[in-house]
Every structure is written in structure tokens, then in C-alpha cells.
Enzyme design. Structure first.
Site, short mmCIF file in Angstrom:
data_model
loop_
_atom_site.label_atom_id
_atom_site.label_comp_id
_atom_site.label_asym_id
_atom_site.label_seq_id
_atom_site.Cartn_x
_atom_site.Cartn_y
_atom_site.Cartn_z
N LYS A 1 0.84 -1.21 0.00
CA LYS A 1 0.00 0.00 0.00
C LYS A 1 0.87 1.25 0.00
CE LYS A 1 -3.83 -2.49 1.99
NZ LYS A 1 -4.60 -2.91 3.15
N GLN B 1 -4.88 -1.77 9.26
CA GLN B 1 -4.67 -3.09 8.64
C GLN B 1 -5.23 -4.18 9.55
OE1 GLN B 1 -3.31 -3.63 5.46
NE2 GLN B 1 -4.10 -5.67 5.85
N ASP C 1 -11.45 2.67 3.35
CA ASP C 1 -11.81 1.30 2.96
C ASP C 1 -13.31 1.14 2.70
OD1 ASP C 1 -9.65 -0.48 2.73
OD2 ASP C 1 -9.34 -0.51 4.91
#
Ligand code: NAP
Length: 283
Positions: A52, A96, A119
């Protein structure tokens, strides 16, 4: 059969995100900024975070990686998220998952403000998707829609079957296809006669996490097959939920694994981060 090239589409979208980011910097002096939080040292999570951060570099997004030790307490993780939530220079926050055992991930995620939920996992953003309101959409299903769009694959009036009903893939995927005027069936582990359901699909999305599960007899001639799976075969090699070799000659379009949906997920994360920055500046 046309092979859907997720790598090529990804590269194209990353270039577009970079151009959007440059425009923001030029006009407002602001660079879209994504904060990424990794707690502990799970090897898979470390790889995801590294990817990422690298994608950010390639897409003109500034990344702020925060590494907390395995021993971090709930309070410490929450304090970091709260600080980032208040920081106007941060446009997106990503935690995460999974968090180490003993930490309450839901409680941490709830602290991410909707307008920084890059997200698109929050209840508010899921609700907005279902009501077709502006919000942030989970990256993997959003990436699938982008692939369909860029390959000019029509969805309106088509029969779409999604195998899998997880909160991060199956459900938002079904909602997006329904919003795009497909007639959608969602299948799961309790579905009776999965084969027959799949055989009716003009667009079949496999997101169940079982290597090579979708076989040729489950696919209609000329169908579009999207393989979200990221599994390991009997030799430990990366493969999808679809038995690619057996299915490929029957279909009109198909995504390979690797190189199909996979690269799109991180790319759509970049796009979402940029969009959150654009919205913050618009307000
Ligand atoms: P998940 O949370 O484990 O959900 C799997 C879903 O598949 C569940 O709804 C389950 O049904 C259903 N299912 C399992 N076995 C089935 C069977 N035999 N027949 C019919 N349905 C079945 O998985 P996920 O997070 O959605 O991920 C799915 C796959 O996508 C995995 O391979 C994952 O690695 C991959 N993935 C890829 C990306 C990417 O970037 N390409 C991103 C995310 C996930 P129940 O609800 O009844 O249990």
C-alpha cells in the site's frame, strides 16, 4: 475469450490518480494523505502494508505509516486513530486487519470518521452504498466494477451471480451490481444447487475463497467470469476460486489470478484516498 488485464487497468488508474493529486497540489497546495496503521508483526499484514505504501508512492498519494508493537494496548491504538481523525492534513485512515488477539477491531474501526473511512467498511458507508448516496465503497468490489466499465461490459438487465456474502466483498459487490441495474443473486455456503445458480449467470463473480472451485460445468457459455479469489493450489501456487484452464474457453471475458482483480484493490484504495481529499477541499 478476452482476458481482463487488471494490471494494465490498474496502471492506467494510478496514472489518473497521480494527475488528480498533482492538480490538487497545484490548486490548493495539498497532497492527498493516507495514514496506514499496522499493529504487530503478522507477515502477511506487513506485506500488504508495504504494497500500500509503495502504491501511494506510484500514485502521488502521501503515506503516513504508523507501526505499533504487538503489545500495544486498546487505548494506545484508539489514541492514535483519534489523533489522526482530528488531523486535517490526513484524508484517509486505514487500519490493517486483523489486529492482534485481544484487541477490539470493531471499536477501533468505529473511531474512523466516515469522511476518512478510505476502505468504505463503516456502517455509514455501507448504508450510503445501499441508498446510492455519495460515500466510500470497498476497494475490491469497486475494482471489479471499474474492470467491467473499462472493458465496456454491460450490466443493465444482465443476470449477475455473486458467490460469497462477506461484508467486504460479496455484499458490496452484489449491491454495486444491483445499483448498476443487474438482476443479482447472492450465493453462499447454504445455497442449494450452487451449480444451477451459477449456470444462469451472464456475469459470475466468484468470491468464496476456495481454490479452483468454479468448474466448467458451473459456467454458462459466453458468460463474463470475475475471479476475486486469492487462494493457494495443491502446490502452494497462487490461484483463484475459478478453475481458469477449464473455464477459459467457454467464457466471453475472464479475469486471471494473479493479474486480474488483485491489482485493482490497492489501486482503488489510492483512488478512494484521492477522492476523500477532493471532498475535504470541496467542503
Ligand atoms: P470470506 O469472508 O471467507 O467469505 C467467503 C464467502 O464465501 C462466505 O459468504 C461463504 O458463505 C461463501 N462460501 C464459502 N464456501 C462456499 C461454498 N462451498 N459454496 C458457496 N459459498 C461458499 O472471504 P472474503 O474475505 O469475502 O474473500 C473471498 C475470497 O476473495 C478469498 O479468496 C480472498 O482471499 C479473496 N479476496 C481477494 C481480494 C483481492 O484483492 N483480490 C480482496 C479480498 C478478498 P457463508 O457466508 O455461508 O459462510
Amino acid at each position: 475469450m478476452i482476458l481482463i488485464d487488471g494490471k494494465a487497468v490498474s496502471a492506467q488508474i494510478r496514472a489518473e490518480v497521480k494527475a488528480r493529486s498533482c492538480a490538487l497540489e497545484k490548486t490548493y497546495g495539498v497532497v492527498p494523505t493516507l495514514a496506514v496503521i499496522l499493529v504487530g508483526s503478522d507477515p502477511a499484514s506487513q506485506v500488504y502494508v508495504r504494497n500500500k505504501v509503495k502504491a501511494c508512492e506510484e500514485s502521488g498519494i502521501k503515506s503516513l505509516a504508523h507501526y505499533l508493537p504487538e503489545t500495544a494496548s486498546q487505548e494506545e491504538v484508539e489514541a492514535l486513530v483519534k489523533r489522526l481523525a482530528k488531523d486535517d492534513s490526513v484524508h484517509g485512515i486505514l487500519v490493517q486487519l486483523p489486529l492482534p488477539k485481544g484487541l477490539d477491531a470493531q471499536a477501533v474501526m468505529r473511531l474512523i470518521p466516515t469522511d476518512k473511512d478510505v476502505d468504505g467498511f463503516s456502517a455509514e458507508n455501507v448504508g450510503r452504498l445501499s441508498m446510492q448516496q455519495e460515500g466510500t465503497i470497498a476497494c475490491t468490489p469497486l475494482g471489479v466494477m471499474e474492470l467491467l466499465k473499462r472493458y465496456h461490459i454491460p450490466t443493465a438487465g444482465k443476470r449477475a451471480v455473486v458467490v460469497g456474502r462477506s461484508n467486504i466483498v460479496g455484499k458490496p459487490m452484489a449491491m454495486l451490481l444491483m445499483n448498476a441495474n443487474a438482476t443479482v443473486t447472492v450465493c453462499h455456503s447454504k445455497t442449494q444447487d450452487l451449480k444451477e445458480e451459477c449456470r444462469r449467470a451472464d456475469i459470475l463473480v466468484a468470491a468464496l475463497g476456495k481454490p479452483k472451485f468454479i468448474t466448467a460445468d458451473m459456467v454458462k457459455e459466453g458468460a463474463v467470469v470475475i475471479d476475486v479469489g486469492m487462494d493457494r493450489d495443491e502446490n502452494g501456487k497462487l490461484c483463484g476460486d475459478v478453475d481458469f484452464e477449464a473455464v477459459k474457453d467457454k467464457v466471453s471475458f475472464i479475469t486471471p489470478v494473479p493479474g486480474g482483480v488483485g491489482p485493482m484493490t490497492v489501486t482503488m484504495l489510492m483512488s478512494n484516498a484521492c477522492t476523500l481529499c477532493e471532498r475535504a477541499l470541496r467542503e
